[in-house]
Design an enzyme around this catalytic site. Structure first.
Site, mmCIF file in Angstrom:
data_model
loop_
_atom_site.group_PDB
_atom_site.id
_atom_site.type_symbol
_atom_site.label_atom_id
_atom_site.label_comp_id
_atom_site.label_asym_id
_atom_site.label_seq_id
_atom_site.Cartn_x
_atom_site.Cartn_y
_atom_site.Cartn_z
ATOM 1 N N LEU A 38 3.067 1.943 0.016
ATOM 2 C CA LEU A 38 2.575 1.569 1.343
ATOM 3 C C LEU A 38 3.283 0.336 1.879
ATOM 4 O O LEU A 38 3.672 0.294 3.040
ATOM 5 C CB LEU A 38 1.071 1.329 1.294
ATOM 6 C CG LEU A 38 0.230 2.595 1.174
ATOM 7 C CD1 LEU A 38 -1.238 2.243 1.176
ATOM 8 C CD2 LEU A 38 0.537 3.553 2.301
ATOM 9 N N ALA A 39 3.468 -0.682 1.047
ATOM 10 C CA ALA A 39 4.110 -1.899 1.534
ATOM 11 C C ALA A 39 5.601 -1.670 1.785
ATOM 12 O O ALA A 39 6.114 -1.976 2.866
ATOM 13 C CB ALA A 39 3.896 -3.037 0.551
ATOM 14 N N HIS A 97 -11.182 -1.633 -13.225
ATOM 15 C CA HIS A 97 -11.998 -0.819 -12.310
ATOM 16 C C HIS A 97 -13.163 -0.174 -13.056
ATOM 17 O O HIS A 97 -12.955 0.413 -14.107
ATOM 18 C CB HIS A 97 -11.105 0.261 -11.690
ATOM 19 C CG HIS A 97 -11.709 0.905 -10.489
ATOM 20 N ND1 HIS A 97 -12.827 1.694 -10.568
ATOM 21 C CD2 HIS A 97 -11.371 0.850 -9.183
ATOM 22 C CE1 HIS A 97 -13.132 2.117 -9.349
ATOM 23 N NE2 HIS A 97 -12.274 1.616 -8.492
ATOM 24 N N SER A 114 -12.954 7.428 -7.751
ATOM 25 C CA SER A 114 -13.037 6.453 -6.657
ATOM 26 C C SER A 114 -14.337 5.672 -6.606
ATOM 27 O O SER A 114 -15.421 6.204 -6.840
ATOM 28 C CB SER A 114 -12.878 7.179 -5.323
ATOM 29 O OG SER A 114 -13.249 6.320 -4.267
ATOM 30 N N ARG A 169 -16.257 -4.805 -8.020
ATOM 31 C CA ARG A 169 -15.725 -4.144 -9.214
ATOM 32 C C ARG A 169 -15.836 -4.976 -10.481
ATOM 33 O O ARG A 169 -16.186 -4.471 -11.540
ATOM 34 C CB ARG A 169 -14.253 -3.799 -8.974
ATOM 35 C CG ARG A 169 -14.116 -2.749 -7.908
ATOM 36 C CD ARG A 169 -12.680 -2.476 -7.559
ATOM 37 N NE ARG A 169 -12.641 -1.371 -6.611
ATOM 38 C CZ ARG A 169 -11.532 -0.884 -6.084
ATOM 39 N NH1 ARG A 169 -10.358 -1.417 -6.394
ATOM 40 N NH2 ARG A 169 -11.575 0.126 -5.249
ATOM 41 N N GLU A 223 1.060 -5.112 -3.495
ATOM 42 C CA GLU A 223 0.501 -5.516 -4.787
ATOM 43 C C GLU A 223 1.449 -6.450 -5.535
ATOM 44 O O GLU A 223 1.020 -7.223 -6.391
ATOM 45 C CB GLU A 223 0.182 -4.277 -5.639
ATOM 46 C CG GLU A 223 -0.641 -4.595 -6.882
ATOM 47 C CD GLU A 223 -0.985 -3.354 -7.719
ATOM 48 O OE1 GLU A 223 -0.718 -2.228 -7.258
ATOM 49 O OE2 GLU A 223 -1.523 -3.529 -8.835
ATOM 50 N N ARG A 237 -10.091 -8.021 -6.331
ATOM 51 C CA ARG A 237 -9.869 -7.316 -5.074
ATOM 52 C C ARG A 237 -11.065 -6.427 -4.757
ATOM 53 O O ARG A 237 -11.557 -5.716 -5.633
ATOM 54 C CB ARG A 237 -8.606 -6.466 -5.159
ATOM 55 C CG ARG A 237 -8.303 -5.713 -3.873
ATOM 56 C CD ARG A 237 -6.977 -5.000 -3.920
ATOM 57 N NE ARG A 237 -6.937 -3.927 -4.909
ATOM 58 C CZ ARG A 237 -7.559 -2.766 -4.780
ATOM 59 N NH1 ARG A 237 -8.304 -2.509 -3.730
ATOM 60 N NH2 ARG A 237 -7.453 -1.840 -5.730
#
Lengths: 252, 671
Positions: free
Chosen positions: B44-45, B267, B285, B338, B454, B464
């Site tokens: 994405l970045a 997570h 998720s 989380r 990230e 996060r």
């Protein structure tokens, strides 16, 4: 969870590089847990080969959760193996029986030349997308508000379903004509169903189909094999929609 | 005075970004065509940065180790992306998103960066919709939202459980448009192995073509690293198999400071491991915690009966279940952040209540949600007095629409039907908040070397929040870096093309070739994976969810031992001049073996508990917060930025003090 183990005979395609000729080789593996994924089973084989000083079997993989589309493999004559709606990385050994012989080959298609062993080159898919797989909008952020154009939920859901294609190439590998119609039509459909994509719909379908033909993929003869083997359940309806879009664009 | 200058603009926080954009230097369009930018990584970045930079007119070269940019691991993000749109009219605002993110990060992020992130979040959604990203919609045709952990509003946009995929395909399509125009040159199956510095500036990279083994030189006026996180230092994580630290680590060894390496997100909801052969862990998720309730049995005898197969989880009545998150955190319940959820699961499992053979699993149960949705649907459809079966049927249908692909994924892996029996989950390494230190412009301590997504450290502090990674990746790539990089490149318009035929490139290439030759010539007896697994065990057991000084000191020694053994006894078959996955893996693991030590060193020095960093010596001893993590703002309210000094153990610590002017620093409470 019970833990049954099995012994298997693997017949695997080995090919040094794109230019060399390849052949099937036989490898026994033992103590394979039914809870392993298919690629973890290949990890076991490769670990064994490395320790024996032999060259491990090369295969593509990355996310190992069925979404990146990098893993491939023709297993016992089926793209992504005998299970349905899964990629090879999600295929589990519980689908196989103790003592079974498993044939593992790369995806076979003119458009997907072998790179090494089970690794193939699927960059043709990228080139088809370069030709028109986008909406021509700059990434300035200065677009209209996201809710300015309501999109009927059914259209949005259909577009989403088409957009879940992971670009693995199973459709091409499963087709007797090595046609890429399911892949291309999924992208064409996603955009043609959304108002944002409609503006360029005609231009897009013409360009993408042209590139698809240039890459050497075959025609669609409606056997439907692609839909059966598609790990994401991309529907044949997309091909029909692309044909309509193509016809509309040709008649302008 | 610290050597670190974060270059945070002056003025009130809400005006900083606007003022900064108005003041930074611009490059005129004709000059942009003369400037080369390298982008490493196409998630994405990286994907969004490459596309945006090319649209602006720069000449871009993009690199990915995968066979296509579309396969970068952002694709696997499931739950959603946050944005302060306030479409649900539940009181959301830029300030609230900013506040939640700083608080969720346990006050270890940089205020100014986080505010900017919240500020541009709304543009991301507009942009993605314009690109044809098919977000979930309501029947009225408008965008739908869901909730995520650590917040009290619904601001998460999503596309079923495949939000990352849809957003990445959006960025990939923007890239494709530029590749088609020849404005991005794309290098697939190429891995960056060295950063080239000329006169103190980042001027290029050395890459290996993973198909032919050829070593290539590429030059540019600036280098952007968008190479993701380093969770694979644990071997088992939710990262893709190929995710690695090499690009960032190579930059670190050339002078980029590495910030907060010990901040890792574990997570809470992943599928538990099943055996030694396990190659990766699969995430379920966080969005599932909207509807799933987490529990273990109250009584040890029930735990034993379940493990022995004499009882099923569905046999236990409500009274026999301990919904421990709802019990401990009544305000947030199953939607605590989380880090809190993960530690709570570990606490129950350490106390012996884990529900599977390994004792490392808790239940995530959808029964209540299925019944609730079923009744709702029956009412909507006007069905009077529906049977229990009918309610469940209708409820399952709703759950299938929301999370169908996740439930299918779970069933394929575990071979159990999560509609009928609760899922089993356990925490796993997922994301790394630490990364290359960057200033407000996203530039590292090497001039001309940037880090986005990230790969940098700035926005998430020590923890996060869910659905914030996608937001940050796209904010950095679409809306931040393309502007801030201009400030630097404005001084480069007279530089002209950068030659690769210089002593600096010679030297960098030579070091790569020597490293490869050394590895190939070891010809030892153990596989790369065997070392990686051993490193992972040390990291998980002693540098994982909960840490203490003794364990960390041991870990440092153990990692050093594994590293020494690796360089003496690793076996890499085949040759360097061909497609050779074992060699590619060896290069990555060699860097993980160094990073692992710095990671443990950072964890050891930070004698406080904050966010994902839980230090056993730093716990609240009494009061309402008894047993919760105890942060130490007096001694540790800073970013730890490590400077390479010849050996990971010898790294020098630099501190960037964090100032909180707009948010009051207080203990995080989710009770």
């Amino acid at each position: 969870m019970s833990d049954k183990t099995m012994n298997l005979t693997l017949k695997i395609w080995r090919q040094k590089d794109a230019k060399s000729k390849g052949k099937m080789e036989t490898y026994p593996v033992t103590g394979i847990s039914e809870h392993m994924s298919f690629l973890e089973m290949l990890d076991v084989l490769n670990e064994q080969l490395v320790v024996e000083g032999k060259e491990p079997v090369e295969f593509d993989h990355d996310c190992r959760e069925g979404i990146c589309g990098m893993c491939s493999l023709h297993i016992n004559g089926e793209a992504h193996g005998p299970d349905r709606r899964v990629t090879t990385c999600q295929l589990h050994m519980r689908m196989f029986k103790d003592g079974e012989t498993i044939y593992i080959e790369p995806f076979r298609a003119k458009g997907f030349p072998v790179v090494k062993d089970l690794v193939v080159d699927r960059s043709a898919f990228d080139r088809i997308q370069h030709a028109g797989g986008f909406v021509s909008v700059n990434t300035s952020g200065n677009t209209i508000d996201a809710n300015a154009i309501p999109v009927p939920k059914d259209d949005a859901d259909e577009a989403f379903n088409a957009a879940t294609c992971i670009g693995c190439g199973a459709c091409v590998a499963s087709c007797k004509n090595a046609s890429a119609m399911l892949f291309v039509s999924a992208k064409v459909s996603q955009f043609s169903l959304l108002p944002q994509g409609k503006v360029e719909a005609k231009d897009r379908v013409m360009k993408m189909v042209k590139q698809m033909d240039l890459e050497g993929f075959g025609n669609c003869t409606n056997t439907g094999a692609c839909e059966v083997e598609c790990p994401k359940g991309i529907s044949l309806d997309n091909i029909a929609r692309m044909n309509r879009e193509y016809l509309k664009a040709s008649l302008k | 005075m610290s050597v670190l200058n974060a270059k945070i603009p002056e003025g009130p926080i809400k005006d900083k970004w606007t003022n900064h954009k108005n003041k930074i230097n611009l490059v005129n369009p004709a000059n942009k065509r003369l400037i080369d930018v390298i982008v490493v990584g196409t998630g994405l970045a990286g994907g969004s940065a490459a596309a945006s930079l090319a649209e602006m007119g720069y000449k871009v070269k993009a690199f990915a180790f995968q066979d296509s940019p579309r396969r970068a691991h952002s694709i696997a993000a499931q739950g959603g992306i946050n944005a302060a749109k306030n479409y649900q009219n539940d009181g959301d605002s830029v300030y609230r998103l900013f506040y939640d993110t700083v608080k969720g990060g346990d006050y270890r992020g940089r205020e100014a960066n986080v505010y900017r992130l919240a500020e541009v979040s709304a543009n991301i959604i507009d942009q993605c919709v314009a690109q044809g990203v098919p977000f979930a919609r309501e029947y009225g045709g408008l965008l739908d939202n869901r909730s995520f952990g650590g917040v009290l509003v619904s601001r998460t946009f999503y596309a079923k459980g495949q939000t990352g995929q849809q957003l990445l395909l959006g960025a990939y399509s923007a890239m494709n448009r530029q590749i088609g125009k020849g404005k991005i040159q794309m290098y697939n199956r190429h891995e960056m192995l060295e950063l080239v510095i000329v006169d103190g500036k980042a001027r290029g990279i050395i890459v290996r073509n993973l198909v032919t083994g050829a070593i290539e030189r590429h030059s540019a006026h600036a280098v952007v690293l968008a190479t993701g996180g380093y969770g694979n230092v644990f071997f088992l994580s939710t990262n893709a198999m190929g995710s690695n630290v090499t690009a960032a680590w190579r930059a670190h060894k050339k002078g980029a400071f590495f910030a907060n390496p010990c901040y890792t997100q574990i997570h809470p909801t992943c599928i538990p491991r099943s055996g030694d052969y396990q190659s990766k862990l699969t995430l379920m998720s966080e969005s599932l915690r909207n509807d799933g309730r987490i529990w273990v049995p109250k009584k040890m005898e029930d735990v034993e009966a379940i493990r022995a197969g004499r009882k099923k989880p569905t046999d236990l009545s409500e009274d026999e279940r301990d919904y421990y998150l709802e019990r401990r955190y009544p305000a947030f319940g199953n939607l605590v952040p989380r880090d809190v959820a993960s530690r709570a699961a570990k606490e129950r499992c350490d106390a012996g209540f884990g529900v599977n053979q390994t004792g490392e699993a808790v239940y995530l149960d959808f029964k209540s949600a299925i019944e609730r949705y079923g009744k709702e649907q029956a009412t909507v459809r006007g069905e009077k007095n529906p049977s229990k079966e009918r309610i469940i049927e209708l409820g399952e249908e709703v759950v299938r629409t929301k999370y169908g692909n996740l439930f299918q994924m779970y069933e394929k892996i575990v071979d159990e039907n999560p509609y009928k029996t609760p899922m089993m989950i356990y925490p796993a390494v997922h994301y790394t908040m630490g990364g290359l230190w960057v200033d407000y412009n996203l530039m590292t301590t090497i001039p001309g070397c940037y880090a986005a997504g990230e790969a940098n450290f700035s926005d998430h502090g020590a923890n996060r929040l869910g659905a914030s990674a996608l937001m940050q990746g796209l904010a950095d790539g679409y809306f931040v870096l393309p502007y801030t990089i201009g400030d630097y490149l404005a001084d480069e318009i007279r530089t002209g093309p950068i030659s690769t035929d210089t002593p600096e490139f010679d030297e960098a290439e030579k070091s790569v070739v020597e490293r490869i030759d050394t590895l190939m010539n070891i010809n030892g007896s153990q596989s790369v994976d065997s070392f990686h697994k051993r490193l992972g065990m040390v990291m998980w057991n002693k540098v994982g969810m909960s840490r203490n000084a003794k364990g960390l000191e041991e870990a440092i020694q153990e990692i050093r031992t594994i590293r020494e053994e690796f360089w003496k006894d690793v076996r890499i078959p085949g040759s360097k001049n061909e497609f050779n996955t074992e060699l590619a893996k060896a290069m990555r693991v060699a860097d993980f073996l160094e990073l692992g030590e710095l990671f443990a060193k950072d964890a050891l020095h930070r004698n406080e508990s904050c966010g994902g960093h839980f230090r056993e010596e730093s716990v609240e001893l009494d009061g309402e917060q008894k047993g919760e993590a105890k942060r130490d703002d007096v001694n540790f309210k800073y970013v730890a930025a490590w400077e390479w000094n010849g050996d990971p153990g010898a790294a020098n610590l630099h501190k960037e003090d964090l100032e909180f002017k707009d948010i009051e620093l207080k203990q995080r409470s989710y009770k």
